[in-house]
Motif scaffolding. Structure first.
Motif, PDB file in Angstrom:
ATOM      1  N   ALA A  89       0.833  -1.209   0.000  1.00 54.54           N
ATOM      2  CA  ALA A  89       0.000   0.000   0.000  1.00 54.54           C
ATOM      3  C   ALA A  89       0.863   1.252   0.000  1.00 54.54           C
ATOM      4  O   ALA A  89       0.570   2.223  -0.712  1.00 54.54           O
ATOM      5  CB  ALA A  89      -0.930  -0.006   1.214  1.00 54.54           C
ATOM      6  N   VAL A  90       1.946   1.236   0.763  1.00 59.42           N
ATOM      7  CA  VAL A  90       2.858   2.387   0.807  1.00 59.42           C
ATOM      8  C   VAL A  90       3.509   2.582  -0.546  1.00 59.42           C
ATOM      9  O   VAL A  90       3.610   3.701  -1.057  1.00 59.42           O
ATOM     10  CB  VAL A  90       3.931   2.189   1.919  1.00 59.42           C
ATOM     11  CG1 VAL A  90       5.050   3.202   1.791  1.00 59.42           C
ATOM     12  CG2 VAL A  90       3.283   2.290   3.285  1.00 59.42           C
ATOM     13  N   LYS A 121       2.374   1.628  -3.475  1.00 57.65           N
ATOM     14  CA  LYS A 121       1.347   2.099  -4.405  1.00 57.65           C
ATOM     15  C   LYS A 121       1.081   3.587  -4.207  1.00 57.65           C
ATOM     16  O   LYS A 121       0.962   4.348  -5.171  1.00 57.65           O
ATOM     17  CB  LYS A 121       0.058   1.302  -4.193  1.00 57.65           C
ATOM     18  CG  LYS A 121      -1.062   1.658  -5.117  1.00 57.65           C
ATOM     19  CD  LYS A 121      -2.292   0.809  -4.844  1.00 57.65           C
ATOM     20  CE  LYS A 121      -3.458   1.224  -5.701  1.00 57.65           C
ATOM     21  NZ  LYS A 121      -4.669   0.443  -5.398  1.00 57.65           N
ATOM     22  N   SER A 122       1.007   4.003  -2.949  1.00 57.16           N
ATOM     23  CA  SER A 122       0.762   5.411  -2.640  1.00 57.16           C
ATOM     24  C   SER A 122       1.902   6.291  -3.144  1.00 57.16           C
ATOM     25  O   SER A 122       1.674   7.362  -3.719  1.00 57.16           O
ATOM     26  CB  SER A 122       0.589   5.592  -1.138  1.00 57.16           C
ATOM     27  OG  SER A 122       0.485   6.944  -0.804  1.00 57.16           O
ATOM     28  N   ARG A 123       3.132   5.832  -2.954  1.00 60.08           N
ATOM     29  CA  ARG A 123       4.288   6.613  -3.418  1.00 60.08           C
ATOM     30  C   ARG A 123       4.337   6.689  -4.937  1.00 60.08           C
ATOM     31  O   ARG A 123       4.662   7.740  -5.497  1.00 60.08           O
ATOM     32  CB  ARG A 123       5.580   5.999  -2.871  1.00 60.08           C
ATOM     33  CG  ARG A 123       5.744   6.246  -1.387  1.00 60.08           C
ATOM     34  CD  ARG A 123       6.998   5.622  -0.841  1.00 60.08           C
ATOM     35  NE  ARG A 123       7.099   5.868   0.603  1.00 60.08           N
ATOM     36  CZ  ARG A 123       7.859   5.174   1.415  1.00 60.08           C
ATOM     37  NH1 ARG A 123       8.598   4.181   0.959  1.00 60.08           N
ATOM     38  NH2 ARG A 123       7.888   5.468   2.706  1.00 60.08           N
ATOM     39  N   LYS A 153       1.773   6.507  -6.929  1.00 62.83           N
ATOM     40  CA  LYS A 153       0.672   7.391  -7.320  1.00 62.83           C
ATOM     41  C   LYS A 153       1.068   8.848  -7.136  1.00 62.83           C
ATOM     42  O   LYS A 153       0.804   9.693  -8.000  1.00 62.83           O
ATOM     43  CB  LYS A 153      -0.565   7.068  -6.482  1.00 62.83           C
ATOM     44  CG  LYS A 153      -1.799   7.822  -6.880  1.00 62.83           C
ATOM     45  CD  LYS A 153      -2.995   7.399  -6.030  1.00 62.83           C
ATOM     46  CE  LYS A 153      -4.223   8.201  -6.361  1.00 62.83           C
ATOM     47  NZ  LYS A 153      -5.363   7.821  -5.526  1.00 62.83           N
ATOM     48  N   SER A 154       1.724   9.149  -6.032  1.00 63.88           N
ATOM     49  CA  SER A 154       2.172  10.514  -5.765  1.00 63.88           C
ATOM     50  C   SER A 154       3.212  10.948  -6.792  1.00 63.88           C
ATOM     51  O   SER A 154       3.178  12.081  -7.298  1.00 63.88           O
ATOM     52  CB  SER A 154       2.756  10.583  -4.360  1.00 63.88           C
ATOM     53  OG  SER A 154       3.286  11.850  -4.107  1.00 63.88           O
TER      54      SER A 154
END
Length: 147
Positions: free
Chosen positions: A72-73, A75-77, A79-80
């Protein structure tokens, strides 16, 4: 005025009732935290159970949770990072468009200036070509009409 502390049906909260003397004060119940740590937010049941039994770092459940969290981390990075790249690309597109529009403004300003000069030159030529005889004819006609 005297106060009486009384336990309510909610654990951890005391209700203090005030009794008025003959002065006619109204009785208003007040909620006061029972303990020093009371008055904070309630902890959800899911959090309470986790705190009471710490997770074993060698267990499969712990590894699965860490793996899901790491994914999840990541994926979030990503995406950012993608959002930042998209924003940068959009900024560059807008800069290029702005430069093109500014060049077009300069060209149209020069064209307007040339056309304005041509118009003014033509207007001056027309004004110079107009014979003052038209005013003489009017005065001559009015003189002959007066005779």
């Amino acid at each position: 005025m005297s106060k009486i502390a009384q336990q309510s049906s909610t654990p951890g909260i005391r209700v203090i009732h005030t009794q008025a003397h003959a002065s006619g004060l109204q009785q208003v119940p007040q909620l006061v935290p029972a303990g020093p740590g009371g008055g904070g937010k309630a902890v959800p049941p899911s959090k309470q159970s986790k705190k009471s039994s710490p997770m074993d770092r060698n267990s499969d459940e712990y590894r699965q949770r860490r793996e899901r969290n790491n994914m999840a981390v990541k994926k979030s990075r990503l995406k950012s990072k993608q959002k930042a790249q998209d924003t940068l690309q959009r900024v560059n597109q807008l800069k290029e468009e702005n430069e093109r529009l500014e060049a077009k403004i300069k060209l149209l300003t020069k064209e307007l200036s040339v056309l304005k000069d041509l118009f003014l030159e033509h207007a001056h030529n027309l004004a110079d070509n107009v014979q003052p005889t038209s005013t003489e004819n009017t005065t001559a006609t009015s003189d002959s009409a007066g005779q």
